[in-house]
Design a protein around this motif. Sequence first.
Motif, PDB file in Angstrom:
ATOM      1  N   LEU A 141      31.103  28.910  25.881  1.00  0.00           N
ATOM      2  CA  LEU A 141      31.049  30.184  25.801  1.00  0.00           C
ATOM      3  C   LEU A 141      29.858  30.987  26.390  1.00  0.00           C
ATOM      4  N   LEU A 142      28.699  30.069  26.436  1.00  0.00           N
ATOM      5  CA  LEU A 142      27.570  30.680  26.815  1.00  0.00           C
ATOM      6  C   LEU A 142      27.930  30.868  28.607  1.00  0.00           C
ATOM      7  N   GLY A 143      28.456  29.722  28.994  1.00  0.00           N
ATOM      8  CA  GLY A 143      28.744  29.789  30.586  1.00  0.00           C
ATOM      9  C   GLY A 143      29.823  30.926  30.788  1.00  0.00           C
ATOM     10  N   LEU A 167      30.707  35.868  33.351  1.00  0.00           N
ATOM     11  CA  LEU A 167      31.394  37.317  33.106  1.00  0.00           C
ATOM     12  C   LEU A 167      30.287  38.230  33.637  1.00  0.00           C
ATOM     13  N   LEU A 168      29.280  38.304  33.315  1.00  0.00           N
ATOM     14  CA  LEU A 168      28.056  39.095  33.824  1.00  0.00           C
ATOM     15  C   LEU A 168      27.733  39.029  35.301  1.00  0.00           C
ATOM     16  N   ARG A 169      28.165  37.803  35.965  1.00  0.00           N
ATOM     17  CA  ARG A 169      27.768  38.022  37.510  1.00  0.00           C
ATOM     18  C   ARG A 169      29.034  38.138  38.446  1.00  0.00           C
ATOM     19  N   LEU A 170      30.120  37.901  37.682  1.00  0.00           N
ATOM     20  CA  LEU A 170      31.489  37.955  38.459  1.00  0.00           C
ATOM     21  C   LEU A 170      32.026  39.478  38.406  1.00  0.00           C
ATOM     22  N   HIS A 178      34.591  40.824  40.210  1.00  0.00           N
ATOM     23  CA  HIS A 178      36.266  40.928  40.205  1.00  0.00           C
ATOM     24  C   HIS A 178      36.916  40.467  38.877  1.00  0.00           C
ATOM     25  N   PRO A 179      37.795  41.418  38.520  1.00  0.00           N
ATOM     26  CA  PRO A 179      38.451  41.362  37.243  1.00  0.00           C
ATOM     27  C   PRO A 179      39.248  39.914  37.112  1.00  0.00           C
ATOM     28  N   LEU A 180      40.014  39.594  38.370  1.00  0.00           N
ATOM     29  CA  LEU A 180      40.928  38.603  38.304  1.00  0.00           C
ATOM     30  C   LEU A 180      40.072  37.330  38.208  1.00  0.00           C
ATOM     31  N   ALA A 181      38.687  37.204  38.979  1.00  0.00           N
ATOM     32  CA  ALA A 181      37.950  36.182  38.523  1.00  0.00           C
ATOM     33  C   ALA A 181      37.383  35.980  37.074  1.00  0.00           C
ATOM     34  N   GLN A 182      37.219  37.250  36.569  1.00  0.00           N
ATOM     35  CA  GLN A 182      36.635  37.090  35.028  1.00  0.00           C
ATOM     36  C   GLN A 182      37.849  36.551  34.240  1.00  0.00           C
ATOM     37  N   LEU A 192      40.220  34.777  35.195  1.00  0.00           N
ATOM     38  CA  LEU A 192      40.455  33.157  35.156  1.00  0.00           C
ATOM     39  C   LEU A 192      39.080  32.564  34.547  1.00  0.00           C
ATOM     40  N   VAL A 193      37.979  32.624  34.599  1.00  0.00           N
ATOM     41  CA  VAL A 193      37.023  32.293  33.865  1.00  0.00           C
ATOM     42  C   VAL A 193      37.410  32.107  32.392  1.00  0.00           C
ATOM     43  N   VAL A 194      37.736  33.230  31.875  1.00  0.00           N
ATOM     44  CA  VAL A 194      38.195  33.275  30.346  1.00  0.00           C
ATOM     45  C   VAL A 194      39.249  32.680  29.769  1.00  0.00           C
ATOM     46  N   GLY A 195      40.327  32.501  30.897  1.00  0.00           N
ATOM     47  CA  GLY A 195      41.444  31.662  30.728  1.00  0.00           C
ATOM     48  C   GLY A 195      41.185  30.051  30.571  1.00  0.00           C
ATOM     49  N   LEU A 196      40.173  29.785  31.678  1.00  0.00           N
ATOM     50  CA  LEU A 196      39.982  28.318  31.765  1.00  0.00           C
ATOM     51  C   LEU A 196      39.102  28.013  30.573  1.00  0.00           C
ATOM     52  N   ILE A 197      38.252  28.570  30.035  1.00  0.00           N
ATOM     53  CA  ILE A 197      37.313  28.535  28.969  1.00  0.00           C
ATOM     54  C   ILE A 197      37.954  28.476  27.654  1.00  0.00           C
ATOM     55  N   ALA A 198      38.956  29.304  27.544  1.00  0.00           N
ATOM     56  CA  ALA A 198      39.735  29.319  26.354  1.00  0.00           C
ATOM     57  C   ALA A 198      40.555  28.241  26.125  1.00  0.00           C
ATOM     58  N   TYR A 199      41.238  27.661  27.455  1.00  0.00           N
ATOM     59  CA  TYR A 199      42.090  26.419  27.330  1.00  0.00           C
ATOM     60  C   TYR A 199      41.019  25.118  27.171  1.00  0.00           C
ATOM     61  N   GLY A 200      40.027  25.257  27.516  1.00  0.00           N
ATOM     62  CA  GLY A 200      38.945  24.034  27.321  1.00  0.00           C
ATOM     63  C   GLY A 200      38.681  23.837  25.869  1.00  0.00           C
ATOM     64  N   VAL A 201      38.305  25.030  25.237  1.00  0.00           N
ATOM     65  CA  VAL A 201      38.056  25.236  23.815  1.00  0.00           C
ATOM     66  C   VAL A 201      39.254  24.757  22.959  1.00  0.00           C
TER      67      VAL A 201
END
Length: 125
Positions: free
Chosen positions: A81-83, A88-91, A93-97, A99-108
């Motif tokens: 979640l920290l990562g 999200l602060l650094r990306l 592009h909304p699509l990249a954001q 993707l990050v949220v989706g990957l983290i959600a799946y990992g959790v």
Amino acid sequence: MRRFTLLLGFLFTGLGFLGSFLPVLPATPFFLLAAYFFSRSSPRLEAWVLNLPQVGPVVRDYRAGRGIPLRAKALATALALLGAFLSLLRLPHPLAQALVVGLIAYGVYFIWKKVPTKTPTGQGR
């Protein structure tokens, strides 16, 4: 194919050691992958990963179906979640954001729903 799996084993071992020092990069999944690829290419290197003092017991427990300790799940979730937050602060592009949220959600989800929690008796539940 043996050389390719050996190369992947070394790659994931290096990422695992890097993850040991960087707080946002998890080490254990990389060592799990390294052990898997070494099992396909080098039994000696697989045994080496399985006998690493900090990571070996976790990899052996995971392989045996005993899961991972609750504390490790909580720590992995917090770091993920920290990562995600930092990404999200650094990306821009909304699509990249997304993707990050989706990957983290799946990992959790995977950590909490698919991997057993190791109990103090050593059995996963």
